[in-house]
Motif scaffolding. Sequence first.
Motif, PDB file in Angstrom:
ATOM      1  N   ASP A   1      30.618  37.690  93.224  1.00 17.35           N
ATOM      2  CA  ASP A   1      30.670  37.173  91.865  1.00 17.35           C
ATOM      3  C   ASP A   1      29.696  37.994  91.025  1.00 17.35           C
ATOM      4  OD1 ASP A   1      30.700  35.813  89.520  1.00 17.35           O
ATOM      5  OD2 ASP A   1      30.125  33.877  90.357  1.00 17.35           O
ATOM      6  N   LEU A   2      30.214  38.684  89.994  1.00 12.56           N
ATOM      7  CA  LEU A   2      29.360  39.582  89.223  1.00 12.56           C
ATOM      8  C   LEU A   2      28.211  38.853  88.559  1.00 12.56           C
ATOM      9  CD1 LEU A   2      31.872  42.036  87.542  1.00 12.56           C
ATOM     10  CD2 LEU A   2      30.399  42.417  89.496  1.00 12.56           C
ATOM     11  N   SER A   3      28.431  37.605  88.163  1.00 12.45           N
ATOM     12  CA  SER A   3      27.360  36.868  87.501  1.00 12.45           C
ATOM     13  C   SER A   3      26.214  36.558  88.458  1.00 12.45           C
ATOM     14  CB  SER A   3      27.903  35.571  86.900  1.00 12.45           C
ATOM     15  OG  SER A   3      28.417  34.726  87.924  1.00 12.45           O
ATOM     16  N   LEU A   4      26.475  36.585  89.778  1.00 13.08           N
ATOM     17  CA  LEU A   4      25.446  36.308  90.782  1.00 13.08           C
ATOM     18  C   LEU A   4      25.114  37.543  91.608  1.00 13.08           C
ATOM     19  CD1 LEU A   4      26.874  32.914  92.096  1.00 13.08           C
ATOM     20  CD2 LEU A   4      25.138  33.245  90.336  1.00 13.08           C
ATOM     21  N   TRP A   5      25.571  38.688  91.161  1.00 14.93           N
ATOM     22  CA  TRP A   5      25.488  39.894  91.993  1.00 14.93           C
ATOM     23  C   TRP A   5      24.053  40.276  92.296  1.00 14.93           C
ATOM     24  CZ3 TRP A   5      24.708  45.438  91.445  1.00 14.93           C
ATOM     25  CH2 TRP A   5      25.277  46.177  92.493  1.00 14.93           C
ATOM     26  N   TRP A   6      23.177  40.234  91.294  1.00 17.26           N
ATOM     27  CA  TRP A   6      21.786  40.616  91.529  1.00 17.26           C
ATOM     28  C   TRP A   6      21.116  39.656  92.504  1.00 17.26           C
ATOM     29  CZ3 TRP A   6      21.121  45.309  90.239  1.00 17.26           C
ATOM     30  CH2 TRP A   6      21.673  45.840  89.075  1.00 17.26           C
TER      31      TRP A   6
ATOM     32  N   ARG B   1       1.795  45.706  91.845  1.00 16.96           N
ATOM     33  CA  ARG B   1       1.553  46.448  93.086  1.00 16.96           C
ATOM     34  C   ARG B   1       1.339  45.487  94.255  1.00 16.96           C
ATOM     35  NH1 ARG B   1       0.653  51.903  92.689  1.00 16.96           N
ATOM     36  NH2 ARG B   1       0.397  52.745  90.575  1.00 16.96           N
ATOM     37  N   ARG B   2       0.662  44.387  94.029  1.00 17.51           N
ATOM     38  CA  ARG B   2       0.481  43.397  95.111  1.00 17.51           C
ATOM     39  C   ARG B   2       1.822  42.797  95.521  1.00 17.51           C
ATOM     40  NH1 ARG B   2      -3.904  41.723  91.832  1.00 17.51           N
ATOM     41  NH2 ARG B   2      -2.638  39.959  91.093  1.00 17.51           N
ATOM     42  N   ASP B   3       2.685  42.528  94.541  1.00 13.59           N
ATOM     43  CA  ASP B   3       3.988  41.943  94.868  1.00 13.59           C
ATOM     44  C   ASP B   3       4.913  42.953  95.536  1.00 13.59           C
ATOM     45  OD1 ASP B   3       3.117  39.599  93.738  1.00 13.59           O
ATOM     46  OD2 ASP B   3       4.011  40.008  91.768  1.00 13.59           O
ATOM     47  N   LEU B   4       4.723  44.233  95.250  1.00  9.27           N
ATOM     48  CA  LEU B   4       5.572  45.265  95.844  1.00  9.27           C
ATOM     49  C   LEU B   4       5.207  45.547  97.299  1.00  9.27           C
ATOM     50  CD1 LEU B   4       5.690  47.840  92.899  1.00  9.27           C
ATOM     51  CD2 LEU B   4       7.644  46.563  93.804  1.00  9.27           C
ATOM     52  N   GLU B   5       3.976  45.319  97.674  1.00  7.33           N
ATOM     53  CA  GLU B   5       3.479  45.746  98.979  1.00  7.33           C
ATOM     54  C   GLU B   5       4.207  45.112 100.170  1.00  7.33           C
ATOM     55  OE1 GLU B   5       1.478  48.036 101.564  1.00  7.33           O
ATOM     56  OE2 GLU B   5       1.483  48.187  99.372  1.00  7.33           O
ATOM     57  N   PRO B   6       4.533  43.795 100.158  1.00  8.73           N
ATOM     58  CA  PRO B   6       5.137  43.201 101.361  1.00  8.73           C
ATOM     59  C   PRO B   6       6.457  43.830 101.776  1.00  8.73           C
ATOM     60  CG  PRO B   6       4.308  41.491  99.903  1.00  8.73           C
ATOM     61  CD  PRO B   6       4.225  42.770  99.144  1.00  8.73           C
ATOM     62  N   HIS B   7       7.234  44.317 100.841  1.00 11.25           N
ATOM     63  CA  HIS B   7       8.537  44.903 101.179  1.00 11.25           C
ATOM     64  C   HIS B   7       8.557  46.394 100.864  1.00 11.25           C
ATOM     65  CE1 HIS B   7       9.426  40.568 100.629  1.00 11.25           C
ATOM     66  NE2 HIS B   7      10.259  40.766 101.630  1.00 11.25           N
ATOM     67  N   SER B   8       7.441  47.046 101.075  1.00 10.48           N
ATOM     68  CA  SER B   8       7.341  48.476 100.786  1.00 10.48           C
ATOM     69  C   SER B   8       8.361  49.265 101.607  1.00 10.48           C
ATOM     70  CB  SER B   8       5.929  48.973 101.095  1.00 10.48           C
ATOM     71  OG  SER B   8       5.821  50.353 100.861  1.00 10.48           O
ATOM     72  N   ALA B   9       8.989  50.233 100.939  1.00 14.97           N
ATOM     73  CA  ALA B   9       9.955  51.162 101.564  1.00 14.97           C
ATOM     74  C   ALA B   9      11.236  50.481 102.021  1.00 14.97           C
ATOM     75  CB  ALA B   9       9.313  51.894 102.741  1.00 14.97           C
ATOM     76  N   LEU B  10      11.444  49.217 101.631  1.00 13.34           N
ATOM     77  CA  LEU B  10      12.668  48.509 102.017  1.00 13.34           C
ATOM     78  C   LEU B  10      13.674  48.626 100.866  1.00 13.34           C
ATOM     79  CD1 LEU B  10      14.110  46.759 104.098  1.00 13.34           C
ATOM     80  CD2 LEU B  10      13.140  44.748 102.970  1.00 13.34           C
ATOM     81  N   LEU B  11      14.703  49.438 101.060  1.00 11.44           N
ATOM     82  CA  LEU B  11      15.691  49.639 100.004  1.00 11.44           C
ATOM     83  C   LEU B  11      16.602  48.425  99.903  1.00 11.44           C
ATOM     84  CD1 LEU B  11      14.731  52.608 100.618  1.00 11.44           C
ATOM     85  CD2 LEU B  11      16.995  53.328  99.834  1.00 11.44           C
ATOM     86  N   PRO B  12      16.976  48.024  98.690  1.00  9.27           N
ATOM     87  CA  PRO B  12      17.868  46.866  98.538  1.00  9.27           C
ATOM     88  C   PRO B  12      19.252  47.144  99.105  1.00  9.27           C
ATOM     89  CG  PRO B  12      17.563  47.987  96.438  1.00  9.27           C
ATOM     90  CD  PRO B  12      16.607  48.620  97.404  1.00  9.27           C
ATOM     91  N   LYS B  13      19.891  46.076  99.547  1.00 14.93           N
ATOM     92  CA  LYS B  13      21.236  46.177 100.107  1.00 14.93           C
ATOM     93  C   LYS B  13      22.174  45.280  99.305  1.00 14.93           C
ATOM     94  CE  LYS B  13      19.602  47.127 104.796  1.00 14.93           C
ATOM     95  NZ  LYS B  13      19.625  46.704 106.225  1.00 14.93           N
ATOM     96  N   PRO B  14      22.881  45.841  98.346  1.00 13.65           N
ATOM     97  CA  PRO B  14      23.757  45.017  97.505  1.00 13.65           C
ATOM     98  C   PRO B  14      25.005  44.578  98.240  1.00 13.65           C
ATOM     99  CG  PRO B  14      24.040  47.320  96.961  1.00 13.65           C
ATOM    100  CD  PRO B  14      22.917  47.255  97.958  1.00 13.65           C
TER     101      PRO B  14
END
Length: 524
Positions: free
Chosen positions: A80-85, A283-296
């Motif tokens: 569903d495009l409206s929920l895609w993100w 930067r603190r929020d980015l650190e836990p999932h560092s280097a993890l590319l999103p999977k749409p």
Amino acid sequence: MVRSRCLFLQFGGESRARLSVNARDAARQLGLLPLALALCVAISLGGCAAGTPKQSVEPGAAGIATSWQAPLPHDGKLADLSLWWAQFGDPLLLRLIESGQRVSPTVAHAGARIAEARTALVTGRASLLPSVSAVSAGARERASPDDALATTSSLGLLARWELDVFGANRARADAAQARLDGSTAAWHDARVSAAAEVALGYLELRACEAQRNQAEVDAESRAEISRLTALAVKTGLQPPSAAQLAQASAAQGNAALASQRAQCDLIVKSIVALTSEDESALRRDLEPHSALLPKPVSLSVGAVPAEVLARRPDILAAAREVMAASADIAQAKAQRMPSISVVGSIETMRLSRGSISTDGTVWRVGPIVVTMPIFDSGVRGARVAVEQARYDAAGAAYLARLREAVREVEAALVRLQSSAARRDSLRVAAIGFQGSFAAAEARYRAGVSSLFELEDARRSMVAANSALIDEHREAVAAWIALYRAIGGGWSPPEPANAVSGLSGGKTLQAESRRLPPAGRHRLE
């Protein structure tokens, strides 16, 4: 021709009022016969001058195919495009997208244009109705030395109304409505663009972090080899040149790592600029999932081009601009016709002069003014020509937007197909080069392999891992581009006469024929 127009006064195209003999007698008794004759002449001249050329945008010039030429992705789940993100499973990405839309200057500018268009619509609709104003006045005077002091006061209403006989005001209101619809669609398009821009920046950051991790591993490995080589040189197992080569390789690895870290820092700062987030907190929020590319989650584009383009807000905006330009032509042509305006007032007045006071209600209807353009040095005709040129330009822009939209979808599909075709080969290559480097490193540690062989195996492994990360990044970027190209979850308005409301199974050429011809601003 004047005679026939005087017998049948035409208002609005359908409703007709016959000026009979009795009506002429009544008008003569009321002293309005000159006015009636003036109206007859005005409308007759207008009717003689009226005429709307039936010019329209030729949709065949767009050259839009009725089916997709690139392979369609059908191996994924339809999202569903409206929920895609939300289906990325990354709450931080959702927060950044919302922040980016909230602070985007493009979205803010689009919102301001909606407010301007809404004001223009209110003004256009108001011109169809009478305007009423409250009038209050007071005066004290002595007309001559012999007269008593006089006081006059009044309170009343003043009404003005321009009769829209030839539809100029109606065309103005229709143009304003079309531009309001287009501005609203452009606002949605700006929000979709802002979301895609933030998501691409986030994707670039995660890919950069993955490349940075690879650079760190590579730099550590180079440093360890340099240390071992230096020990081997001290014991005489390796020549001094081997130590120099190992040190150079380690320095090169450190330089590449520093460059990669700087690139990631720059991307973080660009995301901060897009979202107005606090950099330290981000930067603190980015650190836990560092280097993890999103999977749409995959989405489907199995519909024909006409159906897909129906979900693009920029297509609706371009179509509404064509409608508005057509209404502008109608307005410009109507302004070449006579105009009729009526003024009326009603007041409560009180007059005091000495000991005598008089009060009562006074009213007035008129004057009824008929203005007939006779000679204006071609100003009104030039305006019609300008509006016609703007209509042609809007039509050309609309067709170009259609072609560009199809190109964007096709390009995203090609990128997805290319990524899918390379994915398995890149994975096999990365696994193979990792095994080759491990074997070369073991041989070098055992003293049966040269440092040149080890460095060659390292370069091949690093290049393969980097290519695999780039492929993942390009695949996600292609999905984001496809999401953007098919409208990003926006839904067109429901009215059946909307230009963008292309129905299923119809070709884009057939639907484009619903564009209004110049000067006829209503869709038929």
